[in-house]
Write a protein that holds these residues in place. Structure first.
Motif, PDB file in Angstrom:
ATOM      1  N   ASN A  41       0.944  -1.137   0.011  1.00  0.00           N
ATOM      2  CA  ASN A  41       0.029   0.206   0.058  1.00  0.00           C
ATOM      3  C   ASN A  41       0.893   1.189   0.115  1.00  0.00           C
ATOM      4  N   LYS A  42       1.883   1.294   0.758  1.00  0.00           N
ATOM      5  CA  LYS A  42       2.799   2.323   0.829  1.00  0.00           C
ATOM      6  C   LYS A  42       3.676   2.565  -0.474  1.00  0.00           C
ATOM      7  N   PHE A  43       3.758   1.560  -1.232  1.00  0.00           N
ATOM      8  CA  PHE A  43       4.417   1.618  -2.437  1.00  0.00           C
ATOM      9  C   PHE A  43       3.232   2.001  -3.507  1.00  0.00           C
ATOM     10  N   SER A  44       2.165   2.042  -3.299  1.00  0.00           N
ATOM     11  CA  SER A  44       0.921   2.069  -4.273  1.00  0.00           C
ATOM     12  C   SER A  44       0.933   0.924  -5.256  1.00  0.00           C
ATOM     13  N   LEU A  45       0.989  -0.142  -4.765  1.00  0.00           N
ATOM     14  CA  LEU A  45       1.091  -1.425  -5.796  1.00  0.00           C
ATOM     15  C   LEU A  45      -0.123  -2.248  -5.495  1.00  0.00           C
ATOM     16  N   ILE A  46      -1.081  -1.681  -4.566  1.00  0.00           N
ATOM     17  CA  ILE A  46      -2.596  -2.714  -4.412  1.00  0.00           C
ATOM     18  C   ILE A  46      -2.977  -2.582  -5.722  1.00  0.00           C
ATOM     19  N   ASN A  47      -3.856  -3.740  -6.277  1.00  0.00           N
ATOM     20  CA  ASN A  47      -4.540  -3.978  -7.471  1.00  0.00           C
ATOM     21  C   ASN A  47      -3.665  -3.681  -8.817  1.00  0.00           C
ATOM     22  N   THR A  48      -2.395  -4.196  -8.568  1.00  0.00           N
ATOM     23  CA  THR A  48      -1.382  -4.384  -9.693  1.00  0.00           C
ATOM     24  C   THR A  48      -0.794  -5.905  -9.676  1.00  0.00           C
ATOM     25  N   TYR A  49      -0.308  -6.235 -10.956  1.00  0.00           N
ATOM     26  CA  TYR A  49       0.275  -7.471 -10.861  1.00  0.00           C
ATOM     27  C   TYR A  49       1.759  -7.576 -10.264  1.00  0.00           C
ATOM     28  N   THR A  50       2.329  -6.470 -10.270  1.00  0.00           N
ATOM     29  CA  THR A  50       3.440  -6.281  -9.528  1.00  0.00           C
ATOM     30  C   THR A  50       3.476  -6.889  -8.053  1.00  0.00           C
ATOM     31  N   SER A  51       2.517  -6.487  -7.289  1.00  0.00           N
ATOM     32  CA  SER A  51       1.978  -6.679  -5.965  1.00  0.00           C
ATOM     33  C   SER A  51       1.839  -8.408  -5.723  1.00  0.00           C
ATOM     34  N   VAL A  52       1.314  -8.725  -6.840  1.00  0.00           N
ATOM     35  CA  VAL A  52       1.184 -10.399  -6.908  1.00  0.00           C
ATOM     36  C   VAL A  52       2.094 -11.172  -7.206  1.00  0.00           C
ATOM     37  N   ILE A  53       3.206 -10.534  -8.094  1.00  0.00           N
ATOM     38  CA  ILE A  53       4.396 -11.393  -8.647  1.00  0.00           C
ATOM     39  C   ILE A  53       5.630 -11.336  -7.547  1.00  0.00           C
ATOM     40  N   SER A  54       5.797 -10.036  -7.012  1.00  0.00           N
ATOM     41  CA  SER A  54       7.080  -9.424  -6.237  1.00  0.00           C
ATOM     42  C   SER A  54       7.304 -10.632  -5.099  1.00  0.00           C
ATOM     43  N   PRO A  55       6.210 -11.011  -4.429  1.00  0.00           N
ATOM     44  CA  PRO A  55       6.507 -11.602  -3.271  1.00  0.00           C
ATOM     45  C   PRO A  55       6.871 -13.146  -3.458  1.00  0.00           C
ATOM     46  N   ALA A  56       6.541 -13.520  -4.812  1.00  0.00           N
ATOM     47  CA  ALA A  56       6.790 -15.001  -5.109  1.00  0.00           C
ATOM     48  C   ALA A  56       8.223 -14.947  -5.873  1.00  0.00           C
ATOM     49  N   VAL A  57       8.782 -13.806  -6.109  1.00  0.00           N
ATOM     50  CA  VAL A  57      10.152 -13.928  -6.718  1.00  0.00           C
ATOM     51  C   VAL A  57      11.228 -13.998  -5.467  1.00  0.00           C
ATOM     52  N   PHE A  58      10.976 -13.447  -4.330  1.00  0.00           N
ATOM     53  CA  PHE A  58      11.860 -13.279  -3.327  1.00  0.00           C
ATOM     54  C   PHE A  58      11.602 -14.122  -2.333  1.00  0.00           C
ATOM     55  N   LYS A  59      11.926 -15.548  -2.456  1.00  0.00           N
ATOM     56  CA  LYS A  59      11.744 -16.400  -1.544  1.00  0.00           C
ATOM     57  C   LYS A  59      13.049 -17.078  -0.650  1.00  0.00           C
ATOM     58  N   ALA A  60      12.814 -17.136   0.446  1.00  0.00           N
ATOM     59  CA  ALA A  60      13.871 -17.528   1.325  1.00  0.00           C
ATOM     60  C   ALA A  60      14.243 -19.131   0.971  1.00  0.00           C
ATOM     61  N   PHE A  61      13.328 -19.806   0.578  1.00  0.00           N
ATOM     62  CA  PHE A  61      13.546 -21.350   0.130  1.00  0.00           C
ATOM     63  C   PHE A  61      14.732 -21.368  -1.042  1.00  0.00           C
ATOM     64  N   ALA A  62      14.552 -20.295  -2.035  1.00  0.00           N
ATOM     65  CA  ALA A  62      15.410 -20.208  -3.132  1.00  0.00           C
ATOM     66  C   ALA A  62      16.968 -20.085  -2.686  1.00  0.00           C
ATOM     67  N   VAL A  63      17.173 -19.216  -1.640  1.00  0.00           N
ATOM     68  CA  VAL A  63      18.457 -19.114  -1.115  1.00  0.00           C
ATOM     69  C   VAL A  63      18.721 -20.268  -0.522  1.00  0.00           C
ATOM     70  N   PHE A  64      18.020 -21.085   0.319  1.00  0.00           N
ATOM     71  CA  PHE A  64      18.439 -22.370   0.943  1.00  0.00           C
ATOM     72  C   PHE A  64      18.640 -23.329  -0.015  1.00  0.00           C
ATOM     73  N   LEU A  65      18.008 -23.532  -1.136  1.00  0.00           N
ATOM     74  CA  LEU A  65      18.211 -24.410  -2.067  1.00  0.00           C
ATOM     75  C   LEU A  65      19.788 -24.385  -2.701  1.00  0.00           C
ATOM     76  N   LEU A  66      19.991 -23.009  -3.344  1.00  0.00           N
ATOM     77  CA  LEU A  66      21.013 -22.655  -3.910  1.00  0.00           C
ATOM     78  C   LEU A  66      22.085 -22.876  -2.847  1.00  0.00           C
ATOM     79  N   VAL A  67      22.099 -22.538  -1.732  1.00  0.00           N
ATOM     80  CA  VAL A  67      23.404 -22.534  -0.793  1.00  0.00           C
ATOM     81  C   VAL A  67      23.698 -24.111  -0.689  1.00  0.00           C
TER      82      VAL A  67
END
Length: 185
Positions: A41-67
């Motif tokens: 909401n602070k970044f004015s991303l409500i009701n945009t595809y960016t708000s739906v996609i961006s949390p899926a891109v940055f995952k802790a599981f990705a770092v864990f698997l790659l490490v």
């Protein structure tokens, strides 16, 4: 890059940072829902595809698997690249990343499938009917008194098509990524 730094670069606190990544994986998504909504909401991303996609891109599981996969690589590759005069970024880009292609492909497929089938986060972020994801749109077919199961099942089948296409395209990389840790030699 975070996985490379944690796995292959010796620095104080690498274990603590990795433990923080692991601890963040244990936090349920429902707990982070309100803070994430406030941030979007602070970044004015409500009701945009960016708000739906961006949390899926940055995952802790990705770092864990790659490490875990980078730790399995011998340090001899890095030493040989250093002897040849390569810097850290060149080692990462030209030595480590080509060896991580199967793992990154596997990670990409699983992350895409998780994001594609997500229901809760798009429900919170999207209110415009024209921007609804397929999962949300299928839910609108459930009526209070009647459900059209034939349309619902057809929509469910259609929602699987992108996942099947991506799997067919990347199946050899995915198979290598899954089996790379199981081979001793």
């Amino acid at each position: 890059m975070a996985a490379f730094a944690i796995a292959k670069i010796r620095f104080k606190g690498a274990g603590v940072i990795f433990a923080m990544y692991l601890a963040s994986m244990m936090i349920p998504v429902q707990i982070t829902l309100i803070p994430m909504f406030i941030i979007m909401n602070k970044f004015s991303l409500i009701n945009t595809y960016t708000s739906v996609i961006s949390p899926a891109v940055f995952k802790a599981f990705a770092v864990f698997l790659l490490v875990q996969n980078m730790r399995a690589l011998p340090d001899d590759y890095l030493e040989a690249a250093r002897i040849d005069g390569a810097g850290m970024f060149k080692i990462y880009k030209d030595v480590i990343m080509p060896m991580m292609i199967p793992t990154v492909a596997t990670l990409s497929i699983t992350t895409f499938m998780e994001a594609w089938n997500d229901y809760l986060w798009p429900l919170v972020m999207l209110s415009d009917k024209n921007k609804m994801t397929l999962t949300l749109a299928l839910n609108t077919l459930n009526g209070q008194y009647d459900t059209e199961y034939n349309v619902l099942m057809a929509g469910s089948l259609i929602s699987m098509i992108p996942i099947i296409i991506i799997y067919i395209i990347a199946q050899t990389q995915m198979k290598q990524g899954i089996t790379v840790g199981g081979v001793k030699g």
